[in-house]
Every structure is written in C-alpha cells, then in structure tokens.
Scaffold this motif. Structure first.
Motif, PDB file in Angstrom:
ATOM      1  N   GLU A 185     -49.919  11.403  -6.925  1.00 40.95           N
ATOM      2  CA  GLU A 185     -48.880  12.377  -6.601  1.00 40.95           C
ATOM      3  C   GLU A 185     -47.592  11.661  -6.205  1.00 40.95           C
ATOM      4  O   GLU A 185     -47.590  10.832  -5.296  1.00 40.95           O
ATOM      5  CB  GLU A 185     -49.344  13.285  -5.460  1.00 40.95           C
TER       6      GLU A 185
ATOM      7  N   ASN B  26     -50.505  14.896 -10.467  1.00 38.80           N
ATOM      8  CA  ASN B  26     -49.737  15.969  -9.843  1.00 38.80           C
ATOM      9  C   ASN B  26     -48.237  15.716  -9.948  1.00 38.80           C
ATOM     10  O   ASN B  26     -47.791  14.702 -10.482  1.00 38.80           O
ATOM     11  CB  ASN B  26     -50.163  16.140  -8.383  1.00 38.80           C
TER      12      ASN B  26
ATOM     13  N   ASN C 209     -51.590  18.505 -13.761  1.00 40.62           N
ATOM     14  CA  ASN C 209     -50.945  19.652 -13.111  1.00 40.62           C
ATOM     15  C   ASN C 209     -49.428  19.544 -13.119  1.00 40.62           C
ATOM     16  O   ASN C 209     -48.728  20.544 -12.916  1.00 40.62           O
ATOM     17  CB  ASN C 209     -51.431  19.776 -11.666  1.00 40.62           C
TER      18      ASN C 209
END
Length: 337
Positions: free
Chosen positions: A116, A142, A175
C-alpha cells in the motif's frame, strides 16, 4: 548518536536478515529500538534508507513494515529484496518510498503480501507469487502503489503467478495502484498467470491501472477452473492485447470473466507487433464471459474489439468498440486468429 555498523549479517529476532545496514535504521514499535522482541503483529518502522541489501531478506513472521518515507535497495547479491513466508503488510506513511531490486523485487512463497502506497520496481518479475508445494500464496495491491518492470527485454513479466497445480494456490488481488510493463517489451505482460507447467492461478482486478505490451496474459493447464481471471473494475491499457490467452500446446482451459472496468488496446510508441491491437484475444479452449446479466459491463476498445479462435464465449452486456480498418477478411496475427 554514534552509529555502530554490525559486521556481515544482522539477525533481527530471527526475522530479518539484513546485511550491511545500521541497527538503528530499523525500529520496532512498542519494543524499543533494538528489535530484540519482534513478535507476530508487530510493526517495523524504518528510520533511514537501506540501500545496500546484499542478500534476500526473509520474512517469516506476521508483521507490518512501514517504510516511513525511506527506500530499500538491493545489490547484485540479492536475487530478491524480500522473500515472504508469512502474512506481511508493506506500507508507507511518509512521503514517497520505494523498494528496488537490482535483479527482482519480492517473492511470495507462503502467506500473503499486502502493498500500500509503495513503489516496487525491478528489471523483471517485480512481484513473483510462487507458493511452495502444499501452500498458498497471495498478494494484494492497494492504492498508491506502483509495481513496475524497468527492463525492456522480450517476454518479461511484472507480476508473475506460478501456481503449484492446486486450485487457487497463487492469488493476486488488485484494488488500486498501477502495475506497469514497458510497451516496448515485446511479448511481455504486466500480469502473467502461470505457464503450461504451473496452474492454480487466480487474479481479481477491482481497480487500479494495468499497462504494458500485453495487460494480462493467461496460461491454462488442461483443467478447467485452474486459471481464473475476474475483472470487476479498473482499467487495462495495452499495445498488443489487453487480455491474451496463450495458444501454446497444453495451455488451454482458462476462465475469464470481465464484468466491469475498461480495456483499451491500441498501437503505442515503441511497441512492435503484427496484426491489430485487440482488447481481448481468446485463442484456446476455455470460458470467456463479458458483461452482466442486466446488460451492464465493461468498455472494451481496440482496433479489434474481441478476437475469438476457440472456446465458449458469453456476451451479456457492456460496450465493444472496434477502431481499426474495416475489412471482410481478418488480418493475420502471429499468435493465430
């Protein structure tokens, strides 16, 4: 504070093997500054750059690594920067931060990796998901992350899934963020699902951007359902093909479902191929589903929208747009049409 260089290899609570870095460059939250009591659930927060990692860092505890605005870079001695054998989150709560592999980036052989807000780059196989026999391995990308191949060699893969012929053994979830392979790297793919000798790969795309000569390339392994791609959102930008199924012998039987998002394939600077750019190329036995039963679905655009050589195809919704030259005979492709 005087820095004390640890000789050869630093052993951090049996967790990280980090050659040639300062002990105080790593700090474990809640456990003092010497990381002597790292346990599952702890966080390691970098307090400086680690730019001389000379052998692969093995992570076998369930931890979080916060780059905290700092960078990690390997030397020629490390095939990968990290090898993940547990549930690991790598994030960045500072300004921009990166992990750079001189050879490759991160290998996941057991457990799960979550990335992330971090840039991970290497010449090839920036993230490789290759579960050990009997194990499952997973990576989740992410928002804010950039996973990038920096080479232009033919056939490179930015994220490579190498299942162990057990259903869903290697898994990728996107995502957000960006996964990039150079448009100029012929026959390359930003995401590659296996080979004829490695089935059990599952990719789910919910968001983010995937770009490269090919966006996603799939190899089946003779067993339906062992190689699965599902696209619910996000976008794919490609030169040759947005999604392409291998036509090599022994790589048939994939399941591809494109329910949302967009795929755009068009000629790009530096990309060299014959035939049309195509949003989806389905060249083997297997199932392809486009759109949802209510008529909604993705936007697929290419000089050819969808090219079908073999297999079962169900189109329920969405928009398929062809932008190429109008003709009554299909233009030959080197991979067959």
């Amino acid at each position: 504070m005087k820095k004390i260089m640890m000789m050869a290899t630093i052993l951090v609570a049996g967790l990280l093997f980090i050659p040639n870095v300062y002990a105080q460059d790593l700090q474990c939250s809640g456990n003092g500054s010497d990381c002597s009591n790292v346990q599952d659930g702890d966080t390691i927060k970098l307090t400086g750059d680690c730019d001389n990692v000379s052998s692969t860092i093995v992570i076998d505890k369930n931890i979080t690594i916060d780059l905290n605005g700092h960078n990690i870079k390997s030397t020629d001695g490390a095939q990968y920067v990290f090898e993940v054998k547990a549930d690991v989150t790598i994030k960045n709560t500072g300004s921009s931060a990166s992990i750079e592999g001189v050879q490759r980036g991160i290998k996941v052989i057991k457990g799960s990796l979550t990335v992330e807000n971090v840039t991970v780059k290497s010449p090839n196989r920036t993230i490789q998901i290759e579960p050990e026999s009997g194990q499952k391995a997973k990576a989740t990308i992410n928002s804010g992350s950039v996973i990038e191949s920096t080479d232009s060699a033919e056939g490179l893969r930015t994220i490579m899934l190498w299942g162990n012929n057990t259903k869903d053994s290697a898994e990728l979830i996107v995502n957000g963020g960006t996964i990039k392979a150079p448009y100029s790297a012929k026959n390359s793919a930003a995401i590659n699902l296996g080979s004829k000798n490695a089935a059990g790969n599952t990719v789910t795309i919910n968001g983010g951007t995937i770009e490269g000569y090919n966006g996603v390339r799939l190899y089946g392994n003779g067993t339906e359902g062992m190689t699965v791609l599902t696209m619910n959102g996000g976008k794919v930008e490609a030169a040759n093909a947005g999604i392409i199924q291998s036509t090599a012998a022994g790589t048939e039987n994939t399941t591809i479902s494109v329910y949302g998002g967009s795929i755009t394939a068009q000629p790009r600077s530096g990309a060299n191929f014959t035939g049309d750019s195509v949003a989806i190329y389905h060249g083997q036995k297997g199932k392809l589903t486009i759109g949802n039963s209510d008529g909604s679905g993705p936007v697929l655009q290419g000089q050819t929208g969808v090219s079908i050589k073999e297999g079962s195809v169900l189109i329920q919704g969405g928009n398929i747009i062809a932008t190429g030259e109008g003709r009554t005979v299909v233009k030959e492709r080197t991979d067959g049409t």
